[in-house]
Design a protein around this motif. Structure first.
Motif, PDB file in Angstrom:
ATOM      1  N   SER A  66      33.261  45.372  39.998  1.00  0.00           N
ATOM      2  CA  SER A  66      33.475  46.398  39.516  1.00  0.00           C
ATOM      3  C   SER A  66      33.613  46.508  38.196  1.00  0.00           C
ATOM      4  O   SER A  66      33.721  47.488  37.437  1.00  0.00           O
ATOM      5  N   ILE A  67      33.703  45.550  37.102  1.00  0.00           N
ATOM      6  CA  ILE A  67      34.022  45.053  36.383  1.00  0.00           C
ATOM      7  C   ILE A  67      33.468  44.295  35.246  1.00  0.00           C
ATOM      8  O   ILE A  67      31.899  44.462  34.307  1.00  0.00           O
ATOM      9  N   LYS A  68      32.542  42.966  35.145  1.00  0.00           N
ATOM     10  CA  LYS A  68      32.135  42.602  34.672  1.00  0.00           C
ATOM     11  C   LYS A  68      31.208  42.284  34.635  1.00  0.00           C
ATOM     12  O   LYS A  68      29.855  42.589  33.670  1.00  0.00           O
ATOM     13  N   PHE A  70      36.431  51.109  39.026  1.00  0.00           N
ATOM     14  CA  PHE A  70      37.203  50.576  37.390  1.00  0.00           C
ATOM     15  C   PHE A  70      38.506  50.685  36.615  1.00  0.00           C
ATOM     16  O   PHE A  70      38.990  49.367  36.951  1.00  0.00           O
ATOM     17  N   ILE A 111      39.146  39.094  29.612  1.00  0.00           N
ATOM     18  CA  ILE A 111      39.876  39.447  29.590  1.00  0.00           C
ATOM     19  C   ILE A 111      41.511  39.185  29.951  1.00  0.00           C
ATOM     20  O   ILE A 111      42.465  39.401  29.816  1.00  0.00           O
ATOM     21  N   SER A 146      39.159  51.783  28.714  1.00  0.00           N
ATOM     22  CA  SER A 146      40.738  51.985  29.737  1.00  0.00           C
ATOM     23  C   SER A 146      40.900  52.523  30.559  1.00  0.00           C
ATOM     24  O   SER A 146      39.965  53.838  30.968  1.00  0.00           O
ATOM     25  N   PHE A 165      29.611  45.476  33.307  1.00  0.00           N
ATOM     26  CA  PHE A 165      29.929  46.118  31.772  1.00  0.00           C
ATOM     27  C   PHE A 165      29.057  44.684  31.205  1.00  0.00           C
ATOM     28  O   PHE A 165      28.569  45.231  29.676  1.00  0.00           O
ATOM     29  N   HIS A 187      42.151  46.344  30.008  1.00  0.00           N
ATOM     30  CA  HIS A 187      41.379  47.067  29.892  1.00  0.00           C
ATOM     31  C   HIS A 187      40.128  46.338  28.814  1.00  0.00           C
ATOM     32  O   HIS A 187      40.198  44.836  29.516  1.00  0.00           O
ATOM     33  N   TYR A 188      38.965  46.329  28.801  1.00  0.00           N
ATOM     34  CA  TYR A 188      38.107  45.998  28.968  1.00  0.00           C
ATOM     35  C   TYR A 188      37.430  46.026  27.481  1.00  0.00           C
ATOM     36  O   TYR A 188      36.590  47.388  27.417  1.00  0.00           O
ATOM     37  N   TYR A 198      36.291  41.835  40.840  1.00  0.00           N
ATOM     38  CA  TYR A 198      36.204  41.796  39.294  1.00  0.00           C
ATOM     39  C   TYR A 198      35.048  42.101  38.389  1.00  0.00           C
ATOM     40  O   TYR A 198      34.501  42.441  37.961  1.00  0.00           O
ATOM     41  N   PHE A 243      41.781  47.751  37.049  1.00  0.00           N
ATOM     42  CA  PHE A 243      42.886  48.117  36.311  1.00  0.00           C
ATOM     43  C   PHE A 243      44.342  48.786  36.604  1.00  0.00           C
ATOM     44  O   PHE A 243      44.973  48.054  36.136  1.00  0.00           O
ATOM     45  N   PHE A 265      28.905  52.480  36.108  1.00  0.00           N
ATOM     46  CA  PHE A 265      31.001  51.825  36.748  1.00  0.00           C
ATOM     47  C   PHE A 265      31.574  52.667  38.194  1.00  0.00           C
ATOM     48  O   PHE A 265      30.501  53.891  38.224  1.00  0.00           O
TER      49      PHE A 265
END
Length: 221
Positions: free
Chosen positions: A34-36, A8, A68, A107, A39, A84-85, A31, A12, A4
């Motif tokens: 940087s996130i999905k 990240f 999410i 988070s 992760f 949060h994820y 998203y 959020f 990450f």
């Protein structure tokens, strides 16, 4: 390996101020980047690392990762997205929280690391209580382990408000038998998210929780 970036937590934090569909849809590519996707890669690598110790864990990241999107059907808060994820890495994945595993919540405020039985059925709960009652020292030894206490503290969970007659003596001898859940929680600072040692540290938590998870898994079968 670093999974990450700083974005990240930034994503959020911004979502907290703009928790609506228009903003999220405008940030969809961000998203994903940087996130999905990172992760999913992280969870996939966690599964691979765990499989070295537990070959029975046969599951894909998509079966572990929670959406999410919030379930707002019965909530006064109609914000559509979680801040949060999360993932539930276990043999049952996100669909069966009665099976002990590793629940991760990332988070901007904290990294939550949880294990144990979150939602045992009535039959599973009876088996756990019976097992602890028959041999309380076995479970006690596991949860009193110095490293377990350091990382997770103690067993948590809702307790019975009215204790059935057949359990009164057992609960007096071992208060944990009053629990309706048997889970535990550890935390790390969110700065660990961008540290190359993230997966190593999470595996240290997994190794520490595994004896308790293994005990509970065998009992509820």
């Amino acid at each position: 390996m670093t999974y990450f970036t700083e974005d990240f937590t930034c994503f959020f934090k911004e979502l907290a101020k703009n928790n609506h569909k228009d903003w999220f849809h405008a940030q969809k590519k961000r998203y994903e980047t940087s996130i999905k996707k990172p992760f999913e890669q992280f969870v996939g690598d966690m599964i691979s690392h765990i499989q070295k110790y537990d070959t029975e864990l046969q599951i894909e990241p998509k079966d572990c990762i929670l959406r999410i999107n919030r379930d707002i059907r019965f909530s006064k808060d109609k914000s559509p997205y979680n801040l949060h994820y999360t993932a539930f890495i276990s043999k049952g994945g996100r669909k069966d929280k009665s099976i002990p595993g590793m629940f991760l919540r990332f988070s901007p405020e904290t990294i939550g690391i949880m294990g144990g039985c979150f939602g045992p059925s009535k039959e599973q709960l009876h088996k756990i209580r019976t097992s602890i009652h028959k041999n309380p020292s076995t479970f006690k030894k596991l949860i009193d382990n110095a490293e377990f206490v350091k990382k997770f503290g103690e067993i948590r969970g809702e307790t019975m408000k009215r204790i059935p007659k057949e359990w009164i003596d057992a609960c007096n001898q071992e208060p944990l038998i009053k629990n309706k859940q048997f889970y535990f929680v550890g935390e790390e600072a969110p700065t660990l998210l961008t540290n190359p040692s993230l997966i190593e540290e999470m595996m240290n938590y997994w190794k520490t929780m595994q004896p308790v998870n293994e005990y509970l898994s065998k009992v509820i079968r």
